[in-house]
Design an enzyme around this catalytic site. Sequence first.
Site, PDB file in Angstrom:
ATOM      1  N   HIS A 100      42.010  34.264  37.104  1.00 27.30           N
ATOM      2  CA  HIS A 100      43.253  34.327  36.321  1.00 27.30           C
ATOM      3  C   HIS A 100      44.297  35.123  37.081  1.00 27.30           C
ATOM      4  O   HIS A 100      44.018  36.176  37.629  1.00 27.30           O
ATOM      5  CB  HIS A 100      43.026  34.935  34.929  1.00 27.30           C
ATOM      6  CG  HIS A 100      42.294  36.242  34.950  1.00 27.30           C
ATOM      7  ND1 HIS A 100      40.939  36.327  35.126  1.00 27.30           N
ATOM      8  CD2 HIS A 100      42.741  37.508  34.843  1.00 27.30           C
ATOM      9  CE1 HIS A 100      40.574  37.597  35.115  1.00 27.30           C
ATOM     10  NE2 HIS A 100      41.652  38.341  34.948  1.00 27.30           N
ATOM     11  N   HIS A 102      47.746  37.249  36.788  1.00 30.51           N
ATOM     12  CA  HIS A 102      48.543  38.004  35.807  1.00 30.51           C
ATOM     13  C   HIS A 102      50.028  37.881  36.152  1.00 30.51           C
ATOM     14  O   HIS A 102      50.397  38.034  37.318  1.00 30.51           O
ATOM     15  CB  HIS A 102      48.216  39.496  35.871  1.00 30.51           C
ATOM     16  CG  HIS A 102      46.835  39.877  35.459  1.00 30.51           C
ATOM     17  ND1 HIS A 102      46.570  40.477  34.248  1.00 30.51           N
ATOM     18  CD2 HIS A 102      45.634  39.779  36.092  1.00 30.51           C
ATOM     19  CE1 HIS A 102      45.268  40.734  34.156  1.00 30.51           C
ATOM     20  NE2 HIS A 102      44.671  40.325  35.266  1.00 30.51           N
TER      21      HIS A 102
HETATM   22  P1  5GP Z   1      41.036  41.328  34.653  1.00 31.57           P
HETATM   23  O1  5GP Z   1      40.769  42.801  34.660  1.00 31.57           O
HETATM   24  O2  5GP Z   1      39.757  40.530  34.607  1.00 31.57           O
HETATM   25  O3  5GP Z   1      41.954  40.895  35.768  1.00 31.57           O
HETATM   26  O4  5GP Z   1      41.869  41.055  33.352  1.00 31.57           O
HETATM   27  C1  5GP Z   1      41.349  40.435  32.221  1.00 31.57           C
HETATM   28  C2  5GP Z   1      42.476  40.395  31.217  1.00 31.57           C
HETATM   29  O5  5GP Z   1      42.075  39.550  30.156  1.00 31.57           O
HETATM   30  C3  5GP Z   1      42.793  41.758  30.605  1.00 31.57           C
HETATM   31  O6  5GP Z   1      44.159  42.068  30.857  1.00 31.57           O
HETATM   32  C4  5GP Z   1      42.485  41.587  29.124  1.00 31.57           C
HETATM   33  O7  5GP Z   1      43.421  42.247  28.300  1.00 31.57           O
HETATM   34  C5  5GP Z   1      42.534  40.077  28.943  1.00 31.57           C
HETATM   35  N1  5GP Z   1      41.642  39.577  27.926  1.00 31.57           N
HETATM   36  C6  5GP Z   1      40.348  39.899  27.743  1.00 31.57           C
HETATM   37  N2  5GP Z   1      39.831  39.212  26.707  1.00 31.57           N
HETATM   38  C7  5GP Z   1      40.833  38.426  26.231  1.00 31.57           C
HETATM   39  C8  5GP Z   1      40.911  37.473  25.161  1.00 31.57           C
HETATM   40  O8  5GP Z   1      39.943  37.209  24.423  1.00 31.57           O
HETATM   41  N3  5GP Z   1      42.112  36.863  24.967  1.00 31.57           N
HETATM   42  C9  5GP Z   1      43.196  37.120  25.756  1.00 31.57           C
HETATM   43  N4  5GP Z   1      44.316  36.468  25.478  1.00 31.57           N
HETATM   44  N5  5GP Z   1      43.149  38.009  26.773  1.00 31.57           N
HETATM   45  C10 5GP Z   1      41.987  38.653  26.995  1.00 31.57           C
END
Ligand code: 5GP
Length: 141
Positions: A100, A102
């Site tokens: 993903h 951001h």
């Molecule tokens: P990472 O640290 O993996 O780059 O970021 C994961 C992101 O996914 C985090 O910013 C977190 O807030 C978001 N996230 C985690 N679970 C969910 C979810 O169930 N729905 C949405 N919309 N975002 C999520």
Amino acid sequence: MPEDCIFCQIVDGEIPSRSVYEDDQVMAFLDANPLAPGHTLVIPKEHHETLGDLPEDAGSRVFETLHRLAPEIEAAVDADASNVAFNNGEAAGQEVPHVHGHVIPRFEGDGGAPIHAIAGGRPELSDEELDEIADAIAGRT
Ligand code: 5GP
Ligand code: ZN
């Protein structure tokens, strides 16, 4: 798809999300725990853990979507700028193991930091070491 992948469940509609864009290969939705208003995640619909795992076509579509959405997201929340970034692998802070990107809108004086702040201290690297590193990367591209 791994049964327990949150983002695959969002793609399948099993977990609700605030979707802002969707096509055959890509989906974008608001981050559930936003770092700023408009914090958006762009994902390939197919499950892949890191950028290195992602087929080129899906990668291109994710980047196309980031490219197109970033200025629109900024405009929608009246932001001054944005950080567009991937936590690419667990050691880089990736918590959800489904690729993903951001888009984090930024505002003058928001107190945040630039992307340079995300790694540890800067390493001391000699010119020889920098040459070797550049050669090692160039040799793989
Ligand atoms: P990472 O640290 O993996 O780059 O970021 C994961 C992101 O996914 C985090 O910013 C977190 O807030 C978001 N996230 C985690 N679970 C969910 C979810 O169930 N729905 C949405 N919309 N975002 C999520
Ligand atoms: Zn997944």
